[in-house]
Design an enzyme around this catalytic site. Sequence first.
Site, PDB file in Angstrom:
ATOM      1  N   ILE A   1       0.867  -1.174   0.000  1.00 47.52           N
ATOM      2  CA  ILE A   1       0.000   0.000   0.000  1.00 47.52           C
ATOM      3  C   ILE A   1       0.907   1.228   0.000  1.00 47.52           C
ATOM      4  O   ILE A   1       2.070   1.150   0.398  1.00 47.52           O
ATOM      5  CB  ILE A   1      -0.979   0.033   1.199  1.00 47.52           C
ATOM      6  CG1 ILE A   1      -0.239  -0.079   2.536  1.00 47.52           C
ATOM      7  CG2 ILE A   1      -2.002  -1.074   1.078  1.00 47.52           C
ATOM      8  CD1 ILE A   1      -1.177  -0.006   3.745  1.00 47.52           C
ATOM      9  N   ASP A   2       0.396   2.341  -0.488  1.00 47.33           N
ATOM     10  CA  ASP A   2       1.211   3.543  -0.647  1.00 47.33           C
ATOM     11  C   ASP A   2       1.780   4.025   0.681  1.00 47.33           C
ATOM     12  O   ASP A   2       1.202   3.788   1.750  1.00 47.33           O
ATOM     13  CB  ASP A   2       0.382   4.670  -1.264  1.00 47.33           C
ATOM     14  CG  ASP A   2       0.069   4.430  -2.718  1.00 47.33           C
ATOM     15  OD1 ASP A   2       0.721   3.579  -3.342  1.00 47.33           O
ATOM     16  OD2 ASP A   2      -0.848   5.110  -3.234  1.00 47.33           O
ATOM     17  N   LYS A   3       2.880   4.741   0.597  1.00 51.03           N
ATOM     18  CA  LYS A   3       3.518   5.314   1.782  1.00 51.03           C
ATOM     19  C   LYS A   3       2.543   6.171   2.576  1.00 51.03           C
ATOM     20  O   LYS A   3       2.509   6.098   3.804  1.00 51.03           O
ATOM     21  CB  LYS A   3       4.735   6.151   1.363  1.00 51.03           C
ATOM     22  CG  LYS A   3       5.461   6.822   2.516  1.00 51.03           C
ATOM     23  CD  LYS A   3       6.671   7.601   2.016  1.00 51.03           C
ATOM     24  CE  LYS A   3       7.384   8.296   3.175  1.00 51.03           C
ATOM     25  NZ  LYS A   3       8.598   9.023   2.713  1.00 51.03           N
TER      26      LYS A   3
ATOM     27  N   THR B   1      -0.614   5.968   2.783  1.00 48.13           N
ATOM     28  CA  THR B   1      -1.822   5.261   3.202  1.00 48.13           C
ATOM     29  C   THR B   1      -1.543   4.419   4.433  1.00 48.13           C
ATOM     30  O   THR B   1      -0.539   3.714   4.504  1.00 48.13           O
ATOM     31  CB  THR B   1      -2.326   4.347   2.060  1.00 48.13           C
ATOM     32  OG1 THR B   1      -2.527   5.141   0.894  1.00 48.13           O
ATOM     33  CG2 THR B   1      -3.632   3.669   2.429  1.00 48.13           C
TER      34      THR B   1
ATOM     35  N   HIS C   1      -2.433   4.622  -7.070  1.00 47.44           N
ATOM     36  CA  HIS C   1      -3.305   5.756  -6.757  1.00 47.44           C
ATOM     37  C   HIS C   1      -4.750   5.543  -7.260  1.00 47.44           C
ATOM     38  O   HIS C   1      -5.491   6.512  -7.444  1.00 47.44           O
ATOM     39  CB  HIS C   1      -2.767   7.065  -7.346  1.00 47.44           C
ATOM     40  CG  HIS C   1      -1.460   7.497  -6.767  1.00 47.44           C
ATOM     41  ND1 HIS C   1      -0.832   8.669  -7.155  1.00 47.44           N
ATOM     42  CD2 HIS C   1      -0.649   6.940  -5.837  1.00 47.44           C
ATOM     43  CE1 HIS C   1       0.297   8.800  -6.495  1.00 47.44           C
ATOM     44  NE2 HIS C   1       0.430   7.749  -5.686  1.00 47.44           N
TER      45      HIS C   1
END
Length: 224
Positions: A58-60, A62, A156
Amino acid sequence: MQIIHVDEQLLIVNKPAGLSVLPEGWDKDAPYLVKMLEEQFGNPSTGSGQGIWVVHRIDKITSGVIIFALTAEAHRSLNIQFERHQVEKIYHAILTGSPKWDEKITKFPLRVNVGHKHRTMVDNKNGVRSETKFRILTRYPSSALAEASPKTGRTHQIRVHAYALGHPLLGDVLYSAPETELIPRPALHAYSIKFTHPNTNEAMTFQAEYPQDFQSAVNMLREK
């Protein structure tokens, strides 16, 4: 970082926002989640300890639930489940504005890593198939708490699909949300994940509690 569950095959973690899963190319000395976990569980490539296998990311920015495998067999099983879209992921997001709909399925094709800001954008000609289901959980005067279920895994994806619907995530200035004091990042949290245990074949669901910044934003919106 909170460990939600651990057994001989799996490790389930509630990742804080602002911490990358893997090392960042532009800052190799920055802390990242896998390195922190390897200090406790070992590194399979060096033969030290049990080892951590990355299954997904998962994104940084998030926060929320993420699965790691602790054996090669579990890694293979979970990879197959992800490839076959058998894993159900649910995110919670705070949308700007009040959508006129209660549920919405978006299928805007997306093209990633566009421009110097590395944005993802809707591209009906060259984009790849992408799908997200949104469902409103709670409405506030000028925003809404929504459940977002991505059926594909583009960079994203939830953020861009929300923006394309006219309701970018609260705090997501990269995708045209106004600046806010309610939360210092895009309001996105990986809330739950459902999959089949690679050893027992049991259907398992794990949830990750909201971090302080997300919960605080929700509380302040409730009070308005």
